[in-house]
Motif scaffolding. Structure first.
Motif, PDB file in Angstrom:
ATOM      1  N   ASP A 247       5.151  -5.613  -4.269  1.00  0.00           N
ATOM      2  CA  ASP A 247       4.349  -4.407  -4.052  1.00  0.00           C
ATOM      3  C   ASP A 247       3.812  -4.638  -2.557  1.00  0.00           C
ATOM      4  O   ASP A 247       3.297  -5.951  -2.584  1.00  0.00           O
ATOM      5  N   ARG A 248       3.891  -4.117  -1.834  1.00  0.00           N
ATOM      6  CA  ARG A 248       3.521  -4.092  -0.454  1.00  0.00           C
ATOM      7  C   ARG A 248       1.918  -4.356   0.016  1.00  0.00           C
ATOM      8  O   ARG A 248       1.607  -4.953   0.894  1.00  0.00           O
ATOM      9  N   ALA A 249       1.153  -3.901  -0.994  1.00  0.00           N
ATOM     10  CA  ALA A 249      -0.248  -3.982  -1.246  1.00  0.00           C
ATOM     11  C   ALA A 249      -0.780  -4.005   0.362  1.00  0.00           C
ATOM     12  O   ALA A 249      -1.599  -4.714   0.758  1.00  0.00           O
TER      13      ALA A 249
ATOM     14  N   HIS B 265      -3.267  -2.138   1.103  1.00  0.00           N
ATOM     15  CA  HIS B 265      -4.640  -2.183   0.982  1.00  0.00           C
ATOM     16  C   HIS B 265      -5.181  -3.513   1.348  1.00  0.00           C
ATOM     17  O   HIS B 265      -6.516  -3.633   1.601  1.00  0.00           O
ATOM     18  N   LEU B 266      -4.566  -4.306   1.312  1.00  0.00           N
ATOM     19  CA  LEU B 266      -4.735  -5.942   1.274  1.00  0.00           C
ATOM     20  C   LEU B 266      -4.901  -6.208   2.752  1.00  0.00           C
ATOM     21  O   LEU B 266      -5.467  -7.310   3.174  1.00  0.00           O
TER      22      LEU B 266
ATOM     23  N   GLY C 112       3.706  -8.945   0.901  1.00  0.00           N
ATOM     24  CA  GLY C 112       3.035  -8.340  -0.440  1.00  0.00           C
ATOM     25  C   GLY C 112       2.940  -9.149  -1.440  1.00  0.00           C
ATOM     26  O   GLY C 112       3.126 -10.529  -1.518  1.00  0.00           O
ATOM     27  N   LEU C 113       3.029  -8.589  -2.568  1.00  0.00           N
ATOM     28  CA  LEU C 113       2.673  -9.453  -3.822  1.00  0.00           C
ATOM     29  C   LEU C 113       4.045  -9.196  -4.858  1.00  0.00           C
ATOM     30  O   LEU C 113       4.439  -8.249  -5.011  1.00  0.00           O
TER      31      LEU C 113
END
Length: 173
Positions: free
Chosen positions: A19-21, A23-24, A81-82
């Motif tokens: 999950d490239r995430a 937003h973080l 990412g996650l």
């Protein structure tokens, strides 16, 4: 039933468990917290090779951040990412540090194409490793502003470089 058309049993680089995430990426505090978590992992890239730990089960591409740093990986991790809630980073390594690893029995430094062709890592990891290679290589080649020539700074978890002089923003292709 295996498909002989694909050496890995499936087309490469089609699955990405990350999950490239995005937003973080804009929060340095969140990125530092993720980097400091014990579950954080990294892929260490040297040119067209992957640095891996060798343990009783064979070669392992996803390293703890402590392992990566002990192998000589550069600070300035790239947030990929996650994966299952844990942060995954990409890290580069200097040629001298990579050279020092070649004779160590606890480390493997292998060409990425060979890693993919031999199935050294699971096919599902290949797209994330390719992303790490691409971003690490981009940072190694684009340290100066194309606009004014001043050294740029990594930003947004490694997905951007900014120029402190002319304020230009640079992005990987």
């Amino acid at each position: 039933m295996p498909n002989d058309s694909f050496p890995l049993g499936q087309p490469g680089f089609v699955s990405d468990p990350i999950d490239r995430a995005a937003h973080l990426r804009t929060s340095d505090d969140k990125l530092f917290a993720l980097e400091g978590h014990r579950d954080a992992r990294a892929y260490v890239i040297h040119r067209d090779s992957l640095v891996m730990a060798r343990d009783a089960d064979g070669l392992r591409a996803l390293l703890t951040l402590d392992e990566a740093r002990k192998f000589g990986a550069n600070p300035g991790t790239i947030f990929l990412g996650l994966r299952d809630g844990a942060a995954v980073f990409g890290m580069g390594i200097s040629p001298a540090a990579a050279e020092d690893l070649l004779s160590r029995p606890d480390v493997g430094v292998e060409n990425l194409r060979a890693v993919a062709a031999r199935g050294t890592v699971a096919a599902r990891e290949l797209s994330t490793i390719a992303m790490a290679k691409s971003l690490v290589g981009w940072h190694q080649r684009h340290g100066f502003c194309a606009n004014c020539g001043v050294r740029t700074k990594m930003a947004e978890g490694g997905w951007k470089r900014t120029c402190p002089s002319c304020k230009a923003e640079h992005f990987p292709r």
